[in-house]
Motif scaffolding. Structure first.
Motif, mmCIF file in Angstrom:
data_model
loop_
_atom_site.group_PDB
_atom_site.id
_atom_site.type_symbol
_atom_site.label_atom_id
_atom_site.label_comp_id
_atom_site.label_asym_id
_atom_site.label_seq_id
_atom_site.Cartn_x
_atom_site.Cartn_y
_atom_site.Cartn_z
ATOM 1 N N LYS A 68 -18.454 -7.317 11.197
ATOM 2 C CA LYS A 68 -17.159 -7.992 11.228
ATOM 3 C C LYS A 68 -16.114 -7.080 11.405
ATOM 4 O O LYS A 68 -16.277 -5.864 11.381
ATOM 5 N N ASP A 69 -14.779 -7.313 11.787
ATOM 6 C CA ASP A 69 -13.795 -6.398 11.887
ATOM 7 C C ASP A 69 -13.275 -6.067 10.412
ATOM 8 O O ASP A 69 -13.524 -6.758 9.623
ATOM 9 N N THR A 70 -12.384 -4.877 10.718
ATOM 10 C CA THR A 70 -12.259 -4.235 9.396
ATOM 11 C C THR A 70 -10.843 -5.134 8.926
ATOM 12 O O THR A 70 -10.226 -5.605 9.787
ATOM 13 N N MET A 71 -10.750 -5.498 7.547
ATOM 14 C CA MET A 71 -9.824 -6.184 7.219
ATOM 15 C C MET A 71 -9.007 -5.205 6.342
ATOM 16 O O MET A 71 -9.329 -4.167 5.797
ATOM 17 N N TRP A 72 -7.483 -5.346 6.103
ATOM 18 C CA TRP A 72 -6.732 -4.776 5.504
ATOM 19 C C TRP A 72 -6.167 -5.492 4.497
ATOM 20 O O TRP A 72 -5.524 -6.525 4.717
ATOM 21 N N LEU A 73 -5.892 -4.948 2.989
ATOM 22 C CA LEU A 73 -5.189 -5.522 2.294
ATOM 23 C C LEU A 73 -3.879 -4.674 2.081
ATOM 24 O O LEU A 73 -3.887 -3.389 1.625
ATOM 25 N N VAL A 74 -2.810 -5.316 2.400
ATOM 26 C CA VAL A 74 -1.459 -4.331 2.210
ATOM 27 C C VAL A 74 -0.478 -4.937 1.252
ATOM 28 O O VAL A 74 -0.362 -6.132 1.009
ATOM 29 N N LEU A 75 -0.072 -4.096 0.570
ATOM 30 C CA LEU A 75 0.595 -4.283 -0.641
ATOM 31 C C LEU A 75 2.381 -3.765 -0.482
ATOM 32 O O LEU A 75 2.290 -2.434 -0.096
ATOM 33 N N HIS A 76 3.167 -4.586 -0.614
ATOM 34 C CA HIS A 76 4.793 -3.792 -0.904
ATOM 35 C C HIS A 76 4.975 -4.090 -2.371
ATOM 36 O O HIS A 76 5.029 -5.332 -2.726
ATOM 37 N N LEU A 77 5.184 -3.003 -3.047
ATOM 38 C CA LEU A 77 5.209 -3.400 -4.545
ATOM 39 C C LEU A 77 6.487 -3.967 -4.980
ATOM 40 O O LEU A 77 6.900 -4.155 -6.293
ATOM 41 N N ALA A 78 7.554 -3.732 -4.072
ATOM 42 C CA ALA A 78 8.927 -4.286 -4.550
ATOM 43 C C ALA A 78 9.622 -3.314 -5.626
ATOM 44 O O ALA A 78 8.992 -2.160 -5.703
ATOM 45 N N ARG A 79 10.204 -3.927 -6.515
ATOM 46 C CA ARG A 79 10.893 -3.246 -7.453
ATOM 47 C C ARG A 79 10.257 -2.928 -8.674
ATOM 48 O O ARG A 79 10.067 -2.157 -9.318
ATOM 49 N N GLY A 80 9.337 -4.126 -8.969
ATOM 50 C CA GLY A 80 8.800 -4.288 -10.479
ATOM 51 C C GLY A 80 6.994 -4.330 -10.256
ATOM 52 O O GLY A 80 6.408 -4.704 -11.236
ATOM 53 N N GLY A 81 6.600 -4.019 -8.828
ATOM 54 C CA GLY A 81 5.195 -4.182 -8.756
ATOM 55 C C GLY A 81 4.614 -2.989 -9.149
ATOM 56 O O GLY A 81 5.150 -1.801 -9.295
ATOM 57 N N TRP A 82 3.256 -2.805 -9.386
ATOM 58 C CA TRP A 82 2.134 -1.973 -9.775
ATOM 59 C C TRP A 82 0.886 -2.320 -9.425
ATOM 60 O O TRP A 82 0.323 -3.618 -9.693
ATOM 61 N N VAL A 83 0.015 -1.289 -9.349
ATOM 62 C CA VAL A 83 -1.491 -1.610 -9.247
ATOM 63 C C VAL A 83 -2.329 -0.785 -10.292
ATOM 64 O O VAL A 83 -1.904 0.561 -10.471
ATOM 65 N N ARG A 84 -2.971 -1.352 -11.058
ATOM 66 C CA ARG A 84 -3.729 -0.735 -12.166
ATOM 67 C C ARG A 84 -5.297 -0.887 -11.935
ATOM 68 O O ARG A 84 -5.975 -1.955 -11.519
ATOM 69 N N LEU A 85 -6.146 0.191 -12.001
ATOM 70 C CA LEU A 85 -7.772 0.271 -11.863
ATOM 71 C C LEU A 85 -7.989 -0.132 -13.319
ATOM 72 O O LEU A 85 -7.791 0.543 -14.291
ATOM 73 N N ARG A 86 -9.005 -1.444 -13.513
ATOM 74 C CA ARG A 86 -9.596 -1.663 -14.603
ATOM 75 C C ARG A 86 -10.981 -1.274 -14.834
ATOM 76 O O ARG A 86 -11.594 -1.653 -13.906
ATOM 77 N N GLU A 87 -11.490 -0.920 -15.696
ATOM 78 C CA GLU A 87 -12.784 -0.520 -15.947
ATOM 79 C C GLU A 87 -13.595 -1.856 -16.305
ATOM 80 O O GLU A 87 -14.680 -2.105 -15.932
ATOM 81 N N GLN A 88 -12.722 -2.834 -16.962
ATOM 82 C CA GLN A 88 -13.323 -4.195 -17.090
ATOM 83 C C GLN A 88 -11.930 -5.128 -16.802
ATOM 84 O O GLN A 88 -10.927 -5.049 -16.964
#
Length: 291
Positions: A68-88
């Motif tokens: 299939k075509d490649t898909m992209w997940l794009v995020l704009h975190l704005a003022r209070g956004g963040w991404v965390r990597l969780r082990e669980q």
């Protein structure tokens, strides 16, 4: 708000930690955050994370899908956004509501990514697209602040074309991508320029000074941030600030008191001695130097 150095470091961190892992589930907790409908959110499921990159202040995660075509997940975190990597992560589906959780992305062999947004001003944006250029904000971006092709002359010309004040021009993402409220304060302080100086009236020498300050400051901030775990990037950003967020404290260059100009939803900080000839700026939106 996460800006160029933090988003760059976060992108590299996620590439290293999530790259090569298959997406097992995608769950939306903040309906208003999702700005696209085709492809659907679950089109990411089954894809393998090929990497994560930064475009301006946007975070772009590439998911390769078999046949299939490649898909992209794009995020704009704005003022209070963040991404965390969780082990669980919780095995139950994300509940839609008013909590900080916005999006959950499960990864093999376990754990995954949690996208959250603190505060009541919900501006975090999530896009699922076939190309990052389909995101309107990315399509409108000006040159990246650390693009080697962006020299002092080009920067000065782009800022002058806005016809506004220097602070506003530096943070206009269609003029220059990656610089926000915090780093614009820092760049202007290092360059010894008033935030309310006309962007169209920069001299050639001031343009060179501004360009050198921007490149040096952002390059140093990226170097300090890259390699840190995602959870430490915000504190690293705060610790490196000279004037931003330090109203009432002593300027590390001249010893004057750092001042603030407040607006309806934001504020800027500056040093009168370093930037405005010792004159304080009136604390109102259409501020001018006090006579």
């Amino acid at each position: 708000m996460p800006e160029l150095p933090e988003v760059e470091a976060l992108a590299r961190f996620l590439s290293a930690e999530a790259g090569g892992r298959r997406i097992t589930r995608v769950e939306l907790a903040a309906v208003a955050a999702l700005k696209t409908f085709d492809p659907p959110l679950d089109a990411l499921v089954g894809g393998t994370v090929a990497g994560c990159w930064r475009r301006g202040k946007f975070l772009c995660l590439e998911a390769g899908l078999p046949a299939k075509d490649t898909m992209w997940l794009v995020l704009h975190l704005a003022r209070g956004g963040w991404v965390r990597l969780r082990e669980q992560m919780a095995t139950t589906r994300a509940r839609q509501g008013r909590g900080p959780l916005a999006l959950r992305v499960g990864l093999e062999p376990g754990g995954g990514l949690e996208v959250s947004e603190a505060g009541t001003e919900k501006r975090l944006a999530v896009y699922v697209v076939r190309s990052p250029d389909e995101v309107p904000g990315i399509a409108r971006l000006g040159p990246d602040a650390l693009d080697p092709a962006l020299d002092a002359q080009t920067l000065r010309a782009r800022l002058a074309a806005t016809g506004g004040q220097l602070k506003s021009a530096l943070t206009d993402q269609t003029v220059l991508a990656g610089v926000g409220n915090a780093y614009s304060d820092e760049v202007l302080h290092v360059a010894r320029l008033s935030p309310f100086k006309s962007a169209a009236r920069l001299s050639e020498e001031e343009g060179v000074r501004l360009h050198e300050a921007m490149v040096e400051l952002l390059t140093d901030a990226v170097a300090r941030s890259v390699g840190l775990p995602g959870g430490e990037l915000k504190s690293e950003k705060r610790s490196g600030m000279r004037v931003h967020g330090r109203a009432g404290e002593v300027c590390p260059v001249c010893g004057d008191t750092v001042r603030e100009v407040s607006f309806a939803t934001s504020a800027l900080q500056y040093c009168p001695t370093c930037q405005t000839g010792g004159k304080p700026l009136a604390d109102r939106r259409l501020s001018r130097l006090l006579k």
